[in-house]
Structures are given as structure tokens and as C-alpha cells.
Design a protein around this motif. Structure first.
Motif: not given
Length: 449
Positions: A52-62, A145-149, A151-162
Motif C-alpha cells: 500500500l505504501y509503494a502505491a501511496s505516491f501515486q495515490i497522493e498525486k491523484i 513532505g508526505a501529505l495526509p494520505v 503519511a497515514w499509510i506510512s504510519t500504518f506500515h511503520r507501527h499500525l497506528h499503535l
């Protein structure tokens, strides 16, 4: 002749020495099994969130196309006017940094250190560089400079928002990924078929094993890369990595202008300089050879130097930095990426490759392929266990003599290496001890039966 025959018959019968490799292979198989069954859930979560994070760059642009893009124009406003436009709409907080529009059709990003924002987060105000129109404002996380979407995915990958406890899952996954990958490659290469392609004629368990082994072999190098780079961000193993980097002089050098280190001002942003200074600062940096995309970091204290950084993370990278005096507009310090120690460059490249920015879209596609491959390996692994499952209870593959069949001259160095690695990668060492304890209990239960 008769006496010779009698002597051979009366000689004590010699017990053949056990072969070393079959015993070692049995241990590797057992370890691979336990890691595959018990650690695979963590690897599955890491692979899924990583995909999901690998796709987040394109998701962010959209998702943020309105904020990130503006109609291309012929003339650009002075940077000072763009900053003033952003401040007019968002006067709260102080200027932390500015990222001028890198190419036609994109917006300038003014980063404000506003109150009540989470740590490492700024308010990014997006300005049309041609008209000065503010096209929106979003929270921006970290140096990327990760924008909210994203940044949320990055945090999810890093520690599942825990929070910090959640980071244990990702560190455990990174700690075992290289062990599972290397162990699987060794087991498959020692298999009599040693196939680089799956056997499509096979059926059932053999077909699943063929796909599991051949695909795993193809992505082994990529999995080792993800494991090594992932451990650099972990809590416990990452701290040990930092100690080694410091001891060997592998740390990333910092920019100095003679009056102190200004590279660390990112995130403080005193906003003490006037917006009119920004244009002169950019010209000075360009005169020193820097080119966009750039980030101008505001000084934290009055009279301190601006820091201008190249932000191009794609290969070939441009990561030079200069310090520019606010009063004179002269370059008072330089830090060239070409002068970095090789180890520091490799660390930079490794981090950017793990994040999917080193080779742009190609990098992101490769990461997605690795994630899909790892997910497939886990599914095939569980399917093989299900097809070979015992009728009762939980059973590991037979040890075929286990450690007792391995010569002490081999077992001792292997054990020493395992202890050293376990100390350096604590979660690996602790979980390995847990596996051994579980194996002993299961062995005693089986022996009792």
C-alpha cells in the motif's frame, strides 16, 4: 589369509559418522518452518502495508492534484510575493521552510510551524507561482513532505497506528525476513531439482512447493535489501546500527557555516527573516551550483544562516546543501553529496530505495512486485503446511537427529554466530529462544506419546 579374516571379524564394528550437511539442513528446515508458521503473520502485515505504501505516491498525486498542481504560466512571481500570499491566508505560526515550484504546472509549498500540530508535522500552504493564489493547505509530515494520505499509510506500515509498541511488529518482521529468505534459498538450492522456474506439470503439494521455492529464490536479494534497510529504522537493532555507524565514521556529515551546524534547523523554523530575503537566498544557492527541486530552510535564530537543500531523490541524485548568510547573501558553507563517505552514500541510497523514491515509478513497481511475491510465498507456505498437517495437534518437520547429529566443530561456531546476531538484533534473539523452547516442549510431548 585365515588369520586376517579372523582379525577383521573380531575387530569392533565402527559406527559411520553422520553426514554434516543433512543434519544442518534438517536444522535449517526446522527453523524455516517455525519462522514461516509463527513469524509469517507479521511478515504478511508488513508486506501488505508495504504494498500500500509503494502505491501511496501515486495515490497522493491523484487525491491532492488540486493542491499540487497549478495551470502553467509564462511568468513566475518573485518567491517573496508567493510567501507573502501564503502568510496572508495563514498568518498563524512561523515560516519553517519553502519549497519553490520545481517545474511548470506545480505549486510552491510554504511550510509553516503552526501550533497544535503533531511532532515532525508542518502546515503546507500551496501557492500558484504564477498568480499567487493559495490553492489549499494540508499537513505535511517529515522530510519527505508526505501529505495526509501518504503519511497515514506510512504510519500504518511503520507501527499500525499503535505508537511505539506497534513498532515491535515491523522490527520483528524485518529481523526475521532475511533469515527466512536465506534459509529458504539454501533449502531450495540444496533440493535435487534446483529449479529456477516452477514445475507446471506437478500437482498438489509438489506444485505448491515448486512455486514457493522458485519464486522465493528469484526475490531473495530484494527481501534481503528490505530487511537490512528496514532494520536501520527499528528501535533496538536500529540503535545498534547507529552505534556501528558512529564508531566506523559512517554517519552522514552535517552542513556547517563556521558559526555552528545549521542542517538541524529543519523543524524549528524561527521565521526571523523577511520574505524579501528568499529571492536573494535562492540566487546565491543557484550561483553555487544548486538546482531544483530546492528547499530553503529558515534560520532558527536571528542572524543565523539560511540552509538551501537540493531535494532530488531520484537517481542520479542531487543532495548538495549550502548555507547562505542572510545579511550579505553570500554562501558561507557547503556540503556536497559527492564528498560523502561511501558508507553514508549507501545508507542514503538504501533508505531512498526502501521508500520507493530512488528510481521513481520503477522503484515503486519493484517494491510492489516484492510485496506481492512475499505475500504469495506466505500463502503457499501455509498451504504446504495445511496439505502436510498432522491429524492431531501441531507438528514441525522431523529434525533427523537435530543438533546432536551435527559435529561439535560445526555446531559451536554456528551457535556463536547465532548468539552474536541475536544480541545485535534483539527481537530475533528473543524469538529464536522462544522457538527453541517451544521445540523442546513439543519434543518432550512427542516422546511421551
Amino acid at each position: 589369509m585365515t588369520s586376517d579374516v579372523q582379525e577383521l571379524q573380531s575387530a569392533p564394528e565402527r559406527t559411520p559418522r553422520p553426514a554434516t550437511w543433512p543434519a544442518l539442513r534438517a536444522l535449517v528446515l526446522r527453523l524455516h518452518f517455525y519462522a514461516g508458521v509463527l513469524v509469517a503473520p507479521f511478515l504478511l502485515v508488513a508486506a501488505t502495508t508495504g504494498l500500500l505504501y509503494a502505491a501511496s505516491f501515486q495515490i497522493e498525486k491523484i487525491v491532492y492534484t488540486h493542491e499540487l498542481n497549478a495551470p502553467a504560466g509564462r511568468d513566475m512571481l518573485p518567491l517573496s510575493r508567493q510567501i507573502a500570499a501564503a502568510r496572508a491566508v495563514h498568518p498563524q505560526g512561523t515560516i519553517g521552510a519553502v519549497r519553490p515550484a520545481a517545474e511548470p504546472g506545480t505549486t510552491t509549498r510554504v511550510l509553516l510551524d503552526a501550533p497544535d500540530l503533531p511532532e515532525s508535522t508542518r502546515l503546507a500552504v500551496f501557492v500558484d507561482p504564477h498568480t499567487g493564489q493559495v490553492r489549499g493547505a494540508l499537513e505535511s509530515y517529515g522530510s519527505s513532505g508526505a501529505l495526509p494520505v501518504r503519511a497515514w499509510i506510512s504510519t500504518f506500515h511503520r507501527h499500525l497506528h499503535l505508537g511505539e509498541p506497534g513498532r515491535l511488529y515491523s522490527e520483528l518482521a524485518a529481523s526475521w525476513l532475511w533469515v527466512v529468505a536465506l534459509g529458504g534459498a539454501v533449502l531450495w538450492l540444496s533440493h535435487r531439482r534446483r529449479a529456477l522456474r516452477p514445475d507446471r506439470r506437478a500437482r498438489g503439494l509438489r506444485r505448491t512447493l515448486s512455486w514457493h521455492g522458485s519464486v522465493g529464490l528469484w526475490i531473495t536479494v530484494g527481501l534481503l535489501f528490505l530487511s537490512a534497510t528496514g532494520l536501520t529504522w527499528s528501535n533496538y537493532a536500529g540503535a545498534n546500527v547507529d552505534k556501528i555507524q558512529t564508531a566506523l565514521g559512517w554517519t552522514t556529515p552535517s552542513l556547517s557555516s563556521g558559526g555552528g551546524d545549521h542542517s538541524g534547523h529543519t523543524g524549528h523554523g524561527g521565521g526571523t527573516a523577511t520574505t524579501a530575503d528568499a529571492d536573494r537566498i535562492v540566487r546565491a544557492a543557484q550561483g553555487a551550483g544548486l538546482s531544483g527541486p530546492l528547499e530553503i530552510v529558515w534560520p532558527a535564530e536571528p542572524g543565523a544562516a539560511f540552509t538551501v537543500k537540493e531535494m532530488d531523490r531520484e537517481w542520479p541524485q542531487r543532495n548538495d546543501q549550502v548555507a547562505v548568510d542572510e545579511a550579505t547573501g553570500e554562501v558561507v558553507g557547503e556540503l556536497r553529496f559527492a564528498d560523502f563517505p561511501l558508507a553514508a552514500k549507501l545508507i542514503r541510497w538504501g533508505i531512498d530505495g526502501h521508500m520507493g523514491v530512488l528510481f521513481g515509478v520503477v522503484n515503486q513497481i519493484l517494491l510492489m512486485a516484492l510485496a506481492v511475491g512475499l505475500i504469495s510465498l506466505i500463502v503457499w507456505g501455509y498451504r504446504m503446511w495445511w496439505l502436510r498437517r498432522p491429524t492431531r495437534g501441531f507438528a514441525a518437520p522431523p529434525a533427523r537427529g537435530g543438533g546432536r547429529a551435527v559435529p561439535l566443530t560445526v555446531l559451536a561456531p554456528v551457535g556463536a554466530v547465532a548468539i552474536a546476531v541475536g544480541v545485535f538484533i534483539p527481537l530475533l534473539g528473543i524469538s529464536l529462544l522462544a522457538f527453541l523452547a517451544v521445540d523442546m516442549v513439543l519434543g518432550r510431548v512427542r516422546a511421551g506419546r
